[in-house]
Design an enzyme around this catalytic site. Structure first.
Site, short mmCIF file in Angstrom:
data_model
loop_
_atom_site.label_atom_id
_atom_site.label_comp_id
_atom_site.label_asym_id
_atom_site.label_seq_id
_atom_site.Cartn_x
_atom_site.Cartn_y
_atom_site.Cartn_z
CE LYS A 67 -3.99 -2.14 0.09
NZ LYS A 67 -4.92 -2.10 -1.05
CB SER A 124 -4.16 -10.45 2.41
OG SER A 124 -2.96 -9.72 2.44
#
Length: 467
Positions: free
Chosen positions: A52, A283
């Site tokens: 991110k 994830s």
């Protein structure tokens, strides 16, 4: 396709922001990948610890260029944690305040990290759907409108999100694999990663399959495979999966999707650490499990690439905690229909925090506080001889006419309860009710051997998981 013999070092830089991107890639060699080669791009090596960082840099730069974010402004975003960390890293480097709305199921490491970096963290409910006023994106948008100079980043509908991956991540993958990419696997949180990279690969004429890795309980895999949303449910994996299609996600680019249950995702990421030495987040387990499924289905040699999206250091209290997994009902546990089913932290496994009779009350209290428990079993020579709870400590603190230091220096034996309410592990759940009615914790024995403790919370959790 060649593999570099060693990484290339770069010179020092004056800003962490210069280190975003250009992440290394490693091949999976100790986990079976069938006829294929599987490569992991280590986005955990970004300065903020996740993929991110790329979109935070891109979205803030775009907001500045378009005049939405001005000096002294406040960056507001809804995030599962990693985008928030990235926005805080970039935002503070540029002199902005950061306010983040985070669902309450996120790991405590992420929340503590954000607050330590100076972000204003607002927790909200994770059990409400998109459109509910307490859903994290709805709440963030509302707060941004109320704050003077507030800018709602909205990673879910921000073109600079996918553009970051089109301009940086995609080209890096292409260069690192010499353009030899047969499959690319990613999840959808905001949708920018899979969209940006898929667009880049297609712009290069690549025929790579674009694979969606989706948690069971997310509706997105159904849209890809069947044209209709899949069944909605809960899942523990953080950061990917949705019950709606984000505006940033171009579903037409995706060729196939795998639905991965929590148990498979977490088992995969733990195997990755054991066999490959890579500490990855939850994830990443979903992504790598999907990539392994794809690889093992192939009948000829191919090349697949996916991500280690973030570091597993943010999930040590969850994904890498056996007791937490058992509390969530994840993993294989044989149920016996008796009280042994409720004990996820067993004394014989070293999972029970305890004290000895000669330990000081100060030591016992610190252990209780550190483990976030309200009672400690007292063990001597491997045998249970008593229990110490918060009420015992309060009683000692309030009675003796001596200093606090002297009170905390007293031995545990001076305050512990020796009159124990015990039950046998082979008894039924009904045996707990009389103990809980008397506001006692259940001390479970197997014969004379101490097994563990059962609290009201343990019972409620067990009933919830085994309805």
């Amino acid at each position: 396709m060649s593999v570099a013999s060693s990484p290339v070092l770069s010179g020092p830089t004056g800003s962490l922001l210069d280190l975003i991107g250009k992440t290394p890639m490693v091949e999976v060699t100790k986990i079976g990948t069938g006829k294929c080669r599987l490569f992991l791009k280590l986005e955990s090596q970004n300065p903020g610890g996740s993929i991110k960082d790329r979109i935070a840099l891109s979205m803030i730069a775009a907001a500045e260029a378009e005049g939405f974010l001005k000096p002294g402004g406040t960056i507001v975003e809804a995030t599962a944690g990693n985008t928030g960390l990235a926005l805080t890293l970039v935002g503070q480097a540029k002199g902005y305040k950061v306010l983040l709305v985070i669902p309450d199921k996120m790991s405590k490491e992420k929340i503590q990290h954000l607050r330590a970096m100076g972000a204003d963290v607002r927790l909200t409910r994770s059990d409400v759907p998109h459109g509910h006023p307490e859903y994290y994106t709805d709440m963030a948008e509302r707060l941004a409108q109320q704050i003077p100079g507030g800018f709602y980043v909205n990673q879910f509908a921000n073109d600079a999100n996918s553009e970051a991956h089109f301009k940086t991540t995609g080209p890096e993958i292409w260069e690192q694999l010499d353009g030899k990419v047969d499959a690319f696997v990613a999840g959808i949180g905001s949708g920018g990663t899979i969209t940006g990279i898929a667009r880049f690969l297609k712009s290069k004429g690549s025929k790579a399959e674009i694979i969606l890795a989706d948690p069971v309980g997310s509706t997105l895999a159904g849209i890809v495979n069947d044209g209709v949303p899949g069944p909605e449910g809960s899942y523990t994996v953080e950061g990917i999966g949705q019950n709606f299609v984000p505006d940033t996600a171009d579903m037409s680019l995706i060729d196939k999707a795998y639905s991965i249950p929590d148990s498979e995702a977490i088992g995969t990421v733990r195997e990755l650490l054991l066999k490959e030495g890579v500490l990855a987040g939850s994830s990443s387990g979903t992504l790598i499990a999907s990539a392994l499924r794809w690889c093992r289905e192939q009948t000829e040699p191919k090349t697949c690439v996916t991500f280690v999206c973030d570091t597993g250091a943010k999930y040590l209290s969850k994904v890498y905690n056996d007791a937490w997994l058992a509390d969530q009902g994840i993993g294989e546990r044989e149920l016996h229909g008796d009280l042994s089913d409720l004990i996820t932290r067993k004394y014989e496994d070293g999972a029970v925090v305890f004290a000895g009779p000669e330990d000081t009350l100060d030591t016992a209290f610190k252990r209780m506080r550190g483990a976030d428990v309200s009672q400690l079993p007292i063990i001597q020579d491997g045998r249970l001889i008593g229990i110490l709870d918060e009420s015992d400590l309060v009683h000692v603190m309030n009675t003796d006419e001596i200093t606090r230091k002297e009170r905390f220096a007293k031995p545990v034996s001076s305050a512990m309860t020796r009159d124990l309410d015990t039950v046998q592990a082979s008894e039924s759940l009904d045996a707990l009710i009389p103990l809980f009615d008397r506001d006692r914790v259940a001390i479970v024995l197997d014969g004379e051997r101490f097994v563990g403790l059962i609290t009201r919370t343990d019972l409620i959790n067990h009933l919830s998981l085994n309805r």
